[in-house]
Design an enzyme around this catalytic site. Structure first.
Site, PDB file in Angstrom:
ATOM      1  N   SER A 252      91.279 -11.669  12.914  1.00  0.00           N
ATOM      2  CA  SER A 252      92.044 -12.555  12.044  1.00  0.00           C
ATOM      3  C   SER A 252      91.121 -13.521  11.330  1.00  0.00           C
ATOM      4  O   SER A 252      90.041 -13.845  11.814  1.00  0.00           O
ATOM      5  CB  SER A 252      93.102 -13.294  12.853  1.00  0.00           C
ATOM      6  OG  SER A 252      92.755 -14.652  12.990  1.00  0.00           O
ATOM      7  N   LYS A 253      91.568 -13.954  10.193  1.00  0.00           N
ATOM      8  CA  LYS A 253      90.723 -14.810   9.376  1.00  0.00           C
ATOM      9  C   LYS A 253      90.589 -16.202   9.995  1.00  0.00           C
ATOM     10  O   LYS A 253      89.605 -16.898   9.802  1.00  0.00           O
ATOM     11  CB  LYS A 253      91.353 -14.908   7.989  1.00  0.00           C
ATOM     12  CG  LYS A 253      90.599 -15.790   7.032  1.00  0.00           C
ATOM     13  CD  LYS A 253      91.408 -15.996   5.760  1.00  0.00           C
ATOM     14  CE  LYS A 253      90.899 -17.195   5.005  1.00  0.00           C
ATOM     15  NZ  LYS A 253      91.915 -18.208   4.798  1.00  0.00           N
TER      16      LYS A 253
END
Length: 513
Positions: A252-253
């Site tokens: 995930s960012k």
RNA sequence: GGCCCCGUCGUCUAGCGGUUAGGACACGGCCCUUUCAAGGCCGCGGCACGGGUUCGAUUCCCGUCGGGGUCACCA
């Protein structure tokens, strides 16, 4: 006709995991001479959709993942933005209601919450009591008079099984009883993703839904709607998701700080950052990091390297082939080759693909790739022509891993009198033993006009023979004098590229220190 | 917690009942060498565990353990 789709939400960036999904959808479609459709999932009415979408479109274009229908080009099923397709969703909801597969519900969120918590406390699957369900006009009126606001929920089956034939996972079984009466239309009349999703897939004639594994659990409710509306059931293929470096957790960012503790990830980031800094680019973690495709474009990676690397996260052709261009992937891709387990994103492997791909580029191609980085560089530069740059790129050879690495050789563009020195190297190499030799050799160079690589090497050899010394005893001092650093290109290449005038000036300046 | 998915070197993977378990990246060593790269050679290192089925299980079945996903009026 095989038709696949990739359906990003306009989030402002193209995630590397999304690239993998888009790529597989694209490859599968192209492999079977089908079509790849891009649809924009903007159902929650964000503002600035265009602005948040552009980086995603740009990223896909850069990678060569082109769509047959979608934003920018339209197509026979337009619009391709969910925010513009409400009428179709409304019709579907009404049809579901009419057929008795959905109902209006007037429960307050907190009332549902109480039921849900009770189920959790009993360690049982939550099943809504349907206490606030209204299936008649009278019922609706009664709840509305209480001041309640309604949503539309799916009236899910409460017995029997669903078997999904997933092209990657095989048969997957679900009990209908464990499914919930999901909301499909909100109080404000807007629609939930799952509803929009199946309406669009039907409308766009999507034959194969290829998406990440996290959607597998959502599939039963979608199939329920598809069947209830009499739509054709697409084939499903649930891909393993792309996991964090060295872990099996979904990438995930948001967790960049955590990833930076991974040494390989940090290395990739720092390399990119050092280039970006020299270009004066913004490197706030939000927009600049290896989880986002734009990172690679900005520091000069090759799109084909990213495509190659991502293709092999969760897919393999055989036990040896690893180098693929897009055309090879289209030829060789198959869903049978897709792995089931989550595959982690490996920064080192990605970098290795970059090295392999740039090795296939000619000097001319590399010059074209590097040129924009020099032009954007923040350093003070002497103007150099294309021939000069070609000679430099040629001499640099495989030291240039990404186009931005040309900035490592910025000293070739620095005015002679502005050359900076690495003091550690100076102290180590410009010694009382080496300086007299350097002076001697400088004078030889001054009397010599042929500054070709070969001539210089001969000149050096003569010098070594006369002085009865080894090359080590002078060459390091010469390098530091001319480039200011202890490491660099081949020495004679360096001298040839800089040319006589520059070389002499630089040596004199070093000697004067 | 319910449901679902997954489990081969550190990482990505090949394997689809019988292999000295193969390759790539990374790592270590050596060679080459004017530094740095690159290249060449060698090495390290794996079938999560326990039961079955079978003449024979990495491979098939069951269980255990471990990892992950999902359970929103997000997508």
């Amino acid at each position: 006709m095989i038709r696949t789709r990739f359906a990003p939400s306009p989030t402002g960036y193209l995630h590397i995991g999304g690239v993998r999904t888009a790529l597989f959808c694209y490859l599968f479609a192209k492999k079977h001479h089908g079509q790849f459709i891009l649809r924009i999932d903007d159902t929650d009415q964000q503002r600035n959709v265009e602005e948040a979408l552009q980086p995603i479109l740009d990223g896909l274009h850069w990678l060569g993942i082109d769509w047959d229908e979608g934003p920018e080009i339209g197509g026979q099923h337009q619009p391709y933005y969910q925010s513009q397709r409400s009428a179709k969703y409304q019709a579907a909801v009404e049809e579901l209601l009419r057929r008795g597969f959905a109902y209006r519900d007037f429960a307050k969120p907190e009332e549902i919450q109480v039921e849900r918590e009770a189920a959790v406390a009993e360690k049982k699957t939550f099943t809504y009591s349907r206490r606030w369900m209204a299936e008649t006009d009278a019922g609706i009126k009664k709840f509305e008079e209480e001041g309640r606001q309604g949503v539309v929920r799916l009236k899910m089956p409460r017995e029997g099984k669903l078997i999904i034939n997933d092209l990657i996972r095989g048969q997957v079984e679900f009990d209908w009883a464990t499914e919930q009466d999901h909301v499909i239309q909100r109080t404000d009349g807007s629609f939930i993703y799952h509803l929009a999703n199946i309406v669009d897939d039907e409308d766009f004639e999507i034959s194969h839904v290829i998406r990440a594994e996290e959607h597998l659990s959502n599939t039963p409710r979608q199939i329920f709607m598809i069947q209830s509306l009499g739509y054709r059931l697409p084939e499903y293929a649930h891909l393993p998701f792309v996991a964090e470096p060295g872990s099996k957790t979904k990438l995930s960012k948001r967790k960049l700080d955590k990833y930076l503790k991974n040494k390989d990830f940090a290395k990739l980031m720092n390399h990119g950052k050092s280039i970006a800094d020299r270009l004066g680019l913004e490197t706030t973690a939000d927009g600049f990091n290896p989880v986002i495709v734009d990172f690679y474009r900005q520091v000069g990676y090759l799109p084909e390297a990213i495509v190659n690397a991502m293709a092999l996260v969760g897919w393999a052709l055989d036990d040896k082939t690893e180098f693929f261009l897009m055309k090879d992937l289209i030829r060789d891709f198959s869903l049978e080759g897709v792995t089931k387990g989550a595959a982690s994103f490996d920064p080192q492997k990605l970098f290795a693909f970059q090295e392999k791909h740039i090795l296939t580029k000619t000097v001319g191609e590399k010059v074209t790739l590097c040129m924009p980085f020099l032009e954007k560089s923040q350093s003070v530069c002497v103007k150099r022509n294309a021939t000069f740059l070609s000679a430099l790129v040629n001499a640099a050879g495989d030291r240039i891993k990404v186009a931005g690495d040309i900035l490592d050789f910025i000293d070739f563009f620095t005015p002679d009198k502005a050359l900076s020195y690495n003091e550690t190297d100076v102290a180590k190499r410009l010694t009382p033993e080496s300086l007299p030799l350097l002076t001697d050799f400088r004078n030889r160079l001054a009397q010599h006009d042929d500054f070709s690589h070969e001539a210089l090497e001969r000149l050096m050899q003569q010098f070594l023979d006369e002085k009865q010394i080894k090359v080590n005893e002078i060459i390091h001092a010469l390098r530091v004098a001319v480039t200011g650093k202890g490491v660099g290109l081949g020495m004679f290449d360096t001298l040839e590229i800089l040319g006589k005038e520059s070389v002499l000036k630089r040596i004199d300046r070093a000697l004067a220190r």
